[in-house]
Scaffold this active site. Structure first.
Site, PDB file in Angstrom:
ATOM      1  N   HIS A 212      21.251 -37.676  -9.390  1.00 24.48           N
ATOM      2  CA  HIS A 212      21.210 -36.044  -9.549  1.00 24.48           C
ATOM      3  C   HIS A 212      20.378 -35.310  -8.508  1.00 24.48           C
ATOM      4  O   HIS A 212      19.370 -36.150  -8.046  1.00 24.48           O
ATOM      5  CB  HIS A 212      20.963 -35.641 -10.660  1.00 24.48           C
ATOM      6  CG  HIS A 212      19.671 -35.628 -11.244  1.00 24.48           C
ATOM      7  ND1 HIS A 212      18.449 -34.513 -10.845  1.00 24.48           N
ATOM      8  CD2 HIS A 212      19.241 -36.658 -12.213  1.00 24.48           C
ATOM      9  CE1 HIS A 212      17.663 -34.923 -11.529  1.00 24.48           C
ATOM     10  NE2 HIS A 212      18.049 -36.278 -12.170  1.00 24.48           N
ATOM     11  N   GLU A 258      21.999 -32.086 -13.422  1.00 30.43           N
ATOM     12  CA  GLU A 258      21.589 -33.026 -14.479  1.00 30.43           C
ATOM     13  C   GLU A 258      20.185 -32.249 -15.332  1.00 30.43           C
ATOM     14  O   GLU A 258      20.373 -32.143 -16.531  1.00 30.43           O
ATOM     15  CB  GLU A 258      20.744 -34.093 -13.724  1.00 30.43           C
ATOM     16  CG  GLU A 258      20.298 -35.157 -15.141  1.00 30.43           C
ATOM     17  CD  GLU A 258      19.333 -35.143 -15.591  1.00 30.43           C
ATOM     18  OE1 GLU A 258      18.868 -35.700 -16.551  1.00 30.43           O
ATOM     19  OE2 GLU A 258      18.260 -34.459 -15.148  1.00 30.43           O
TER      20      GLU A 258
END
Length: 921
Positions: A212, A258
């Site tokens: 991420h 995330e």
């Protein structure tokens, strides 16, 4: 060789032995023999103080040598590679330098990448440019004659959605749902996806790599997770310019959300067109900045077997078991792929030196050299092996079967072992049978007394350090050990060692000789670990392999000892009574102690920094003390037998010395140590909350550990804002910190009223003298309105659509109490009864609203829904940009700027400004 004169084979000396001088002669006469030259038969067995000290030095030196080797192997990292091609062969190679170009740009040039902000948009555009450049490079390679290069496809996914987030995986019951279940909505959530494949056949089955690019509040995220992004970019460079993988395609997911409760990974695995082709996942994460990355979650045998191919293995099923308990306050995208994609795979993360995790110190410069190389070469080896050789589907298209019944661990970083739990059972049965043989042959001679003494030594080793912890907490010196992972051992271990040796002192059987006590104790240790191994195996714990690592060497050591004594008998033509040869300790200790030191480093590297973010109610000192006690006992249990070697007087001196060391350790820790410093900071959250309903403007300050906060920080803020802070437990109103829900449940607050400060600082005389709430000056706060309202008198159900507008605000959170029957979110309503709902929305850049359909049991058509909304401002959370949204017309007050400037460098501050208001819809 000394001569022995046999007096009588049946004669016994019934005198009591206390380990004093002359014990050697008594030992010989116990067996019916007389030594004409005492101390010559066993040169290692001495009665003098100097000789006893030397024996301890030899043994402890051996253990120290094992610890040194374990330390060296544990922290070993490969040499960073600069060139993208091998200068000699011209072959493509993984380059740490290339990764650091990515991590440096993301963490230093762009900085904070909080979802919904302009910096995330800048990040996405940067990654897209870099990927397109890699695609062009691959085309150039193909044009110059490189054959069989993979197809290079790219997608930009932008989606809305929702999912239930059971914090710490413990939201399964109605009781725990109230505090641990969050419902996450996302709007315009972005993913960047790349696929490399050999064609249509390869596209049917894919391995997914995930990292991420967003960050949490207050952190530039070099390791979390720009590192994973950089590794994936470097893998794309290498794999796109080499012949395509033969069996399976590889998909790279650069996910943009995330930290917002894993929204982006949920979006991909539930909505993207490639989701049904993904068979397994490798997740790359970071919660530290140094050392090797670790395999800490794995859930299928084939993927664990694939990990054997990495050049630098580091992982253990112990981490897998520990993480699966939900006790660790952390989570990764791996959960979304498992829960919603039914995938198996590997979850790998950097974990050492997690003092800097989620702080402003997570910078490229603090990431250890060799770390990106380690993660990159391991991941590249995995992808190549899986892409070329692994069948990702079995039994007519079925994916790998999920299982937690696989034992796996690395051996000092040299190689990786993995085998099913059925095999572990057979191994443990074999070890148990071998232990029974030692009992029947007389090699092992445990007594009831010695077995009980080992059990009590274990218990006291764990419990007594808590007395020191109690003292530290009572005198107001908690967490004095926090700044170094090894400090808890230094502070708590002396009393632990003294306690377990004291048990041995009182359980010394004075009716027997020191050698007989010694052998009985060593046999008791073998018996103890044999029982523990059997119990852990019966409980079907994959981590039970550790008990086998202890049990087998002690059994082999006793067999070695028996044969060693037998050889001495044959060589010297004499009979000897029960004893333990010095070399037996080396044989018994070598494997378990070396492995324990290696594994214990990981345990302390992870758990000690973790105590700095587990909440104020966590008994951190007692946890550290208990862990230290476990370390002392498990480092080398044969020391309990070795302590009997020189009798009670020597054992008593050792106990006294350890108690003196404990007093010294306690004195030094209280007088000269501080719990936090710049590189091992205390985590504090600060929120400037403007409550439009009550009219209050308040600063909330909370901390994430059990260390002190008032005297070393809050008191200074009281002086700064010329007001008195009041304490408020998070249980009183958990909605105070809704902007960072669900982590808000851990935060108690010190609250400072900033209204008098703002009035005293403003140059606007009207504001300074007015009694109207300062929040009246806020005109652009988020708003909620209801549309499509209806009421069915027959069913008593009221329906409405909630519309939220929040320009210039991010991370909106609503909370309300209702007996919901349905909603427009993808997950089921968590309760059929009246329930407290908290719903968090994260939106992409320039997202300024969302909608939610609700149906609930109402008392009548006018039974409105009372919804509180908290929203985070887009300013006031980047330490490098002194930008703050002021109250209209108040001038440049800078409440948060002043707070940040007043924060000492031993504090890692996560700060932001929010507005909250109540709507009846």
């Amino acid at each position: 060789m000394p001569a022995l004169k046999n007096r009588s084979a049946r004669r016994r000396d019934n005198s009591r032995h206390d380990g004093s001088a002359g014990e050697k002669t008594s030992y010989a006469t116990e067996a019916g023999y007389e030594l004409t030259k005492p101390q010559q038969l066993f040169p290692h067995r001495t009665s003098g103080t100097i000789d006893a000290i030397l024996s301890w030095i030899y043994y402890l030196g051996f253990l120290a040598l094992l610890a040194t080797f374990a330390f060296k192997f544990h922290y070993a990292l490969p040499k960073p590679v600069v060139e993208g091609r091998n200068p000699t062969t011209g072959e493509l190679q993984f380059s740490e330098a290339n990764v650091r170009l990515i991590t440096g740009h993301l963490s230093e040039n762009i900085g904070l990448r909080l979802i919904g902000t302009e910096s995330v948009d800048e990040t996405e555009q940067y990654l897209i440019r870099e990927i397109k450049e890699l695609k062009e490079q691959a085309k150039i390679e193909k044009a110059t004659g490189q054959k069989n290069l993979p197809n290079f496809d790219m997608w930009i996914q932008v989606n809305d959605g929702s999912h239930r987030f059971d914090f710490m995986s413990k939201g399964k019951s109605e009781l725990s749902t109230l505090v641990r279940c969050a419902t996450s909505m996302y709007t315009n959530m972005t993913n960047i996806i790349v696929r490399l494949s050999c064609g249509p056949e390869c596209d049917k089955n894919a391995i997914l790599l995930n990292a991420h690019y967003d960050t949490t509040l207050g952190s530039p995220g070099a390791a979390d997770d720009a590192l994973g992004v950089g590794v994936q970019m470097e893998l794309i460079r290498i794999l796109s310019q080499q012949p395509a993988l033969k069996k399976n395609s590889v998909i790279f997911l650069f996910n943009g959300g995330e930290e917002s409760l894993q929204d982006a990974s949920h979006s991909f695995i539930t909505q993207h067109e490639l989701k049904d082709t993904v068979r397994a996942v490798i997740n790359l994460e970071g919660c530290g900045t140094s050392g090797p990355e670790i395999l800490f979650q794995a859930n299928s045998r084939p993927m664990i077997d694939a990990y054997k191919k990495v050049p630098y293995p580091h992982g253990s099923v112990v981490a897998n078991d520990l993480f699966s308990t939900g006790m660790i306050l952390s989570d990764t995208d791996f959960r979304q792929f498992v829960d919603h994609g039914n995938l198996t795979g590997l979850d790998m993360a950097v974990y050492m030196n997690s003092y800097l995790y989620h702080t402003h110190l997570d910078l490229n410069e603090h990431m250890e050299l060799g770390l990106p190389q380690h993660m990159g070469e391991n991941t590249l080896a995995l992808v190549r092996h899986i892409g070329n050789e692994v069948e990702l589907t079995t039994n007519g298209g079925k994916m790998f079967e999920k299982t937690s019944q696989v034992v796996f661990f690395d051996v000092m970083g040299f190689f990786f072992l993995a085998y099913p739990f059925d095999t572990a059972i057979r191994i443990h049965l074999l070890i148990g049978s071998l232990a029974l043989y030692t009992l029947s042959s007389g090699a092992s001679r445990p007594s009831q007394r010695s077995v009980i003494s080992i059990l009590l030594s274990f218990v006291t080793a764990l419990m007594t350090p808590n007395l020191v912890a109690f003292i530290l907490v009572t005198i107001g010196k908690p967490m004095q050990w926090f700044t170094h992972e090894w400090l808890p051992i230094a502070i708590f271990s002396p009393i632990s060692a003294a306690a377990m040796l004291t048990v041995q002192y009182f359980f010394y059987d004075k009716r027997l000789s020191a050698p007989t006590n010694e052998l009985a104790t060593l046999s008791g240790i073998q018996f103890f670990f044999g029982v523990v191994m059997g119990s852990a195996t019966y409980a079907q714990l994959a981590s039970s392999y550790i008990t086998a690592v202890y049990s087998l060497p002690y059994t082999l050591g006793l067999i070695f000892n028996q044969n060693r004594i037998y050889l001495l008998r044959r060589l010297r033509k004499t009979e000897l009574s029960a004893t333990v040869d010095f070399s037996t300790y080396l044989v018994s200790s070598l494997v378990p102690t070396a492995y324990f030191f290696y594994a214990a480093i990981s345990l302390f590297d992870f758990l000690v920094p973790l105590t700095g973010r587990t909440g104020v109610d966590t008994p951190a000192d007692y946890i550290a003390a208990t862990l230290s006690g476990l370390y002392v006992f498990c480092a080398c249990p044969p020391i309990l037998a070795f302590a009997h070697r020189f009798g009670l007087p020597t054992l008593k001196r050792i106990i006294s010395l350890l108690l003196i060391l404990q007093v010294m350790a306690l004195f030094v820790s209280t007088m000269y140590l501080e719990p936090f410093d710049k590189m091992h900071p205390k985590r504090i959250f600060a929120q400037h909350l403007r409550n439009l309903t009550s009219g209050e403007t308040l600063v909330y300050v909370a901390h994430a550990d059990a260390g002190p906060i008032y005297d070393n920080y809050v008191r200074d803020l009281e002086t700064l804002f010329d007001t008195k802070a009041r304490f408020k437990s998070g249980l009183e109103n958990p909605g105070d910190w809704n902007a960072i829900y669900p982590f808000s449940q851990f935060l108690d607050s010190y609250i400072l009223d900033t209204t008098p400060f703002i009035r005293s600082e403003t140059l606007n005389d009207t504001i300074a003298t007015s009694t109207a709430p300062l929040t009246d000056l806020i005109h652009d706060a988020p708003k909620l309105i209801a549309e499509g309202v209806s009421y069915d008198p027959t069913t008593g159900l009221r329906r409405l659509t909630v519309l939220c507008t929040h320009p210039e605000y991010i991370l909106t959170v609503i909370s309300f109490d209702a007996q919901l029957t349905s909603w427009s979110l993808s997950s089921d309503v968590p309760s059929k009864e009246t329930f407290h709902y908290v719903i968090r929305n994260a939106g992409g850049y320039r997202t300024d609203g969302w909608r939610l359909d609700l149906e609930y049991k109402a008392k009548g058509p006018e039974d409105r829904l009372r919804i509180e909304i908290t929203s985070m401002e887009t300013e006031s959370f980047d330490w490098r940009v002194e930008k703050e949204r002021e109250l209209a017309g108040s001038g440049d007050i800078g409440v948060m700027r002043k707070l940040v400037r007043a924060t000492p460098d031993f504090i890692a501050l996560t700060y932001f400004s929010t507005v909250a208001s109540l709507f009846e819809l």
